[in-house]
Design a protein around this motif. Structure first.
Motif, short mmCIF file in Angstrom:
data_model
loop_
_atom_site.label_atom_id
_atom_site.label_comp_id
_atom_site.label_asym_id
_atom_site.label_seq_id
_atom_site.Cartn_x
_atom_site.Cartn_y
_atom_site.Cartn_z
N MET A 84 -6.30 -1.49 2.58
CA MET A 84 -6.97 -0.03 2.80
C MET A 84 -8.71 -0.32 3.09
SD MET A 84 -4.34 2.30 0.31
CE MET A 84 -5.45 1.20 -1.82
N ASN A 85 -8.64 0.57 4.23
CA ASN A 85 -10.52 0.50 4.77
C ASN A 85 -10.08 1.91 4.85
OD1 ASN A 85 -10.32 -2.34 3.96
ND2 ASN A 85 -10.11 -2.46 6.25
N SER A 86 -12.42 2.19 4.15
CA SER A 86 -12.46 3.46 4.97
C SER A 86 -11.68 4.69 4.14
CB SER A 86 -12.00 3.71 6.22
OG SER A 86 -13.11 2.69 7.64
N LEU A 87 -11.93 4.50 2.81
CA LEU A 87 -11.21 5.49 2.55
C LEU A 87 -11.89 6.38 1.85
CD1 LEU A 87 -9.97 2.45 -0.58
CD2 LEU A 87 -7.97 4.60 0.64
N LYS A 88 -10.80 7.62 1.65
CA LYS A 88 -11.24 8.90 2.14
C LYS A 88 -10.61 9.67 1.09
CE LYS A 88 -10.28 9.13 7.17
NZ LYS A 88 -9.94 9.92 8.27
N PRO A 89 -11.35 10.76 0.53
CA PRO A 89 -10.48 11.12 -0.98
C PRO A 89 -9.42 11.79 -0.23
CG PRO A 89 -12.66 11.90 -0.85
CD PRO A 89 -12.96 11.44 0.83
N GLU A 90 -8.66 12.31 0.50
CA GLU A 90 -7.68 12.71 0.98
C GLU A 90 -6.63 11.19 1.05
OE1 GLU A 90 -10.04 13.03 3.29
OE2 GLU A 90 -9.38 13.01 5.35
N ASP A 91 -6.77 9.90 0.48
CA ASP A 91 -5.77 8.76 0.71
C ASP A 91 -5.34 8.96 -1.11
OD1 ASP A 91 -8.39 7.05 2.57
OD2 ASP A 91 -5.82 8.20 2.80
N THR A 92 -6.54 9.83 -1.94
CA THR A 92 -5.92 9.37 -2.89
C THR A 92 -4.88 9.82 -3.29
OG1 THR A 92 -8.54 10.11 -4.28
CG2 THR A 92 -6.27 10.90 -5.91
N ALA A 93 -3.59 9.13 -4.45
CA ALA A 93 -2.43 9.27 -4.42
C ALA A 93 -1.90 8.27 -5.22
CB ALA A 93 -1.46 9.15 -3.37
N VAL A 94 -0.92 8.19 -5.61
CA VAL A 94 0.13 7.08 -6.39
C VAL A 94 0.80 6.81 -5.03
CG1 VAL A 94 2.19 6.22 -8.07
CG2 VAL A 94 0.34 8.50 -8.46
N TYR A 95 0.67 5.31 -5.16
CA TYR A 95 1.60 4.76 -4.26
C TYR A 95 2.34 3.91 -5.06
CZ TYR A 95 -3.05 5.67 -0.51
OH TYR A 95 -3.55 6.11 -0.04
N TYR A 96 3.49 3.92 -3.69
CA TYR A 96 4.59 3.43 -4.02
C TYR A 96 4.83 1.79 -2.80
CZ TYR A 96 5.40 6.89 -7.11
OH TYR A 96 4.89 7.92 -8.39
N CYS A 97 5.63 1.24 -3.68
CA CYS A 97 5.97 0.04 -2.78
C CYS A 97 8.18 0.11 -2.54
CB CYS A 97 5.32 -1.48 -2.69
SG CYS A 97 6.25 -1.98 -4.67
N ALA A 98 8.97 0.09 -1.35
CA ALA A 98 9.74 -0.06 -1.05
C ALA A 98 10.16 -1.08 -0.40
CB ALA A 98 9.90 1.59 -0.81
N ALA A 99 11.53 -1.42 -0.94
CA ALA A 99 12.33 -2.59 -0.48
C ALA A 99 13.63 -1.64 0.45
CB ALA A 99 12.53 -3.34 -0.85
N GLY A 100 14.11 -2.30 1.65
CA GLY A 100 15.02 -1.93 1.95
C GLY A 100 15.90 -2.91 2.70
N GLN A 101 16.78 -2.48 4.09
CA GLN A 101 17.75 -3.02 4.13
C GLN A 101 17.71 -3.72 5.63
OE1 GLN A 101 20.14 -5.51 2.54
NE2 GLN A 101 19.13 -4.37 0.88
N ASN A 102 17.11 -2.76 6.33
CA ASN A 102 17.50 -2.29 7.78
C ASN A 102 16.32 -2.68 8.45
OD1 ASN A 102 19.78 -3.22 8.26
ND2 ASN A 102 20.60 -0.61 7.50
N TRP A 103 15.31 -3.06 9.65
CA TRP A 103 14.36 -2.53 10.05
C TRP A 103 14.64 -1.70 11.27
CZ3 TRP A 103 9.45 -2.15 9.75
CH2 TRP A 103 8.16 -2.46 10.56
N GLY A 104 14.45 -0.87 11.70
CA GLY A 104 14.19 -0.11 12.76
C GLY A 104 14.05 1.54 12.83
N PRO A 105 13.94 2.46 13.25
CA PRO A 105 13.20 3.55 14.26
C PRO A 105 12.85 4.57 12.76
CG PRO A 105 14.70 3.63 15.88
CD PRO A 105 14.72 2.25 14.81
N PRO A 106 13.66 4.54 11.45
CA PRO A 106 13.52 5.31 10.50
C PRO A 106 13.02 4.68 9.26
CG PRO A 106 16.00 4.71 11.61
CD PRO A 106 15.34 3.91 11.70
N VAL A 107 12.37 3.55 9.91
CA VAL A 107 11.54 2.98 8.79
C VAL A 107 10.35 4.01 8.04
CG1 VAL A 107 11.29 0.54 9.16
CG2 VAL A 107 9.72 1.75 10.29
N MET A 108 10.55 5.22 8.34
CA MET A 108 9.36 6.31 7.49
C MET A 108 10.12 7.41 6.60
SD MET A 108 10.69 7.70 10.26
CE MET A 108 9.47 6.46 11.77
N LEU A 109 11.22 6.65 6.57
CA LEU A 109 12.37 7.47 5.74
C LEU A 109 12.52 7.13 4.15
CD1 LEU A 109 14.65 8.80 8.58
CD2 LEU A 109 13.04 10.50 7.80
#
Length: 125
Positions: free
Chosen positions: A83-108
């Protein structure tokens, strides 16, 4: 389920950089998608970036595109978020996640069945 452990969060000034790590352990990861989500206080969990474990293809949200870089090291079962050029709005708890499929719904969030405990990122103005 695979166990995911994040590390690398912390406090940084605006414009600074951090690198998050997510190590997978336990049952061998057989899925093909890993991602970073984030959740700010009082807000819903939102997608930041995803990577295909097999091909290395990536996908970013508009809010982090050009500033964040997702990568993985298959031999170490570890995913990273630079993460570069960080902004105050980047403040959050960051979670990693693992799933089975790669495809268009990866943002869900529903596409992922394993989650880490989260790591706090705070960007001061």
């Amino acid at each position: 389920q695979v166990q995911l452990v994040e590390s690398g969060g912390g406090l940084v000034q605006t414009g600074g950089s951090l690198r998050l790590s997510c190590r997978a352990s336990g049952r061998s990861f057989s899925g093909n998608a890993m991602a970073w989500f984030r959740q700010a206080p009082g807000k819903e969990r939102e997608f930041a970036a995803a990577i295909s474990w097999s091909s290395g293809n990536t996908y970013y949200s508009d809010s982090v595109k050009g500033r964040f870089t997702i990568s993985r090291d298959n031999a170490k079962n570890t995913m990273y978020l630079q993460m570069n050029s960080l902004k105050p709005e980047d403040t959050a708890v960051y979670y990693c996640a693992a799933g089975q499929n790669w495809g268009p719904p990866v943002m869900l969030t529903s596409e992922y069945d394993s989650w880490g405990q989260g790591t706090q990122v705070t960007v001061s103005s």
